[in-house]
Design a protein around this motif. Sequence first.
Motif, PDB file in Angstrom:
ATOM      1  N   LYS A  46      -0.178  19.600  35.285  1.00  0.00           N
ATOM      2  CA  LYS A  46       0.661  20.776  35.026  1.00  0.00           C
ATOM      3  C   LYS A  46       1.782  20.875  36.039  1.00  0.00           C
ATOM      4  O   LYS A  46       2.918  21.205  35.686  1.00  0.00           O
ATOM      5  CB  LYS A  46      -0.181  22.055  35.040  1.00  0.00           C
ATOM      6  CG  LYS A  46      -0.974  22.235  33.789  1.00  0.00           C
ATOM      7  CD  LYS A  46      -1.662  23.563  33.596  1.00  0.00           C
ATOM      8  CE  LYS A  46      -1.830  24.481  34.727  1.00  0.00           C
ATOM      9  NZ  LYS A  46      -2.606  25.679  34.449  1.00  0.00           N
ATOM     10  N   ALA A  50       5.725  20.738  35.113  1.00  0.00           N
ATOM     11  CA  ALA A  50       6.638  21.820  35.496  1.00  0.00           C
ATOM     12  C   ALA A  50       7.817  21.251  36.283  1.00  0.00           C
ATOM     13  O   ALA A  50       8.964  21.670  36.088  1.00  0.00           O
ATOM     14  CB  ALA A  50       5.900  22.873  36.320  1.00  0.00           C
ATOM     15  N   GLU A  51       7.545  20.300  37.158  1.00  0.00           N
ATOM     16  CA  GLU A  51       8.607  19.669  37.944  1.00  0.00           C
ATOM     17  C   GLU A  51       9.572  18.895  37.036  1.00  0.00           C
ATOM     18  O   GLU A  51      10.782  18.972  37.202  1.00  0.00           O
ATOM     19  CB  GLU A  51       7.991  18.719  38.963  1.00  0.00           C
ATOM     20  CG  GLU A  51       8.978  18.159  39.959  1.00  0.00           C
ATOM     21  CD  GLU A  51       8.291  17.296  40.988  1.00  0.00           C
ATOM     22  OE1 GLU A  51       8.624  16.104  41.064  1.00  0.00           O
ATOM     23  OE2 GLU A  51       7.422  17.830  41.717  1.00  0.00           O
ATOM     24  N   GLU A  54      11.869  21.258  35.209  1.00  0.00           N
ATOM     25  CA  GLU A  54      12.922  21.800  36.062  1.00  0.00           C
ATOM     26  C   GLU A  54      14.079  20.810  36.205  1.00  0.00           C
ATOM     27  O   GLU A  54      15.217  21.206  36.380  1.00  0.00           O
ATOM     28  CB  GLU A  54      12.365  22.140  37.444  1.00  0.00           C
ATOM     29  CG  GLU A  54      11.445  23.336  37.449  1.00  0.00           C
ATOM     30  CD  GLU A  54      10.810  23.572  38.810  1.00  0.00           C
ATOM     31  OE1 GLU A  54      11.094  22.801  39.746  1.00  0.00           O
ATOM     32  OE2 GLU A  54      10.029  24.534  38.923  1.00  0.00           O
TER      33      GLU A  54
END
Length: 56
Positions: A46, A50-51, A54
Amino acid sequence: MAQKKPNDYGTGIPYHEVEALARILLPEIQAFYASEEGQREFAEWKAQAAEAAEDT
């Protein structure tokens, strides 16, 4: 009336064999994600997802 043939999505694998495989694998996958190691790996995944989101 003719019975509709289940879609094998081009795999050529009979539907009953896919179902049998799923019956074997699903409990193993569930047990892994319920374990401490599975929880840790999922949290790492996760964070990486998420990284990556971004960066886009």
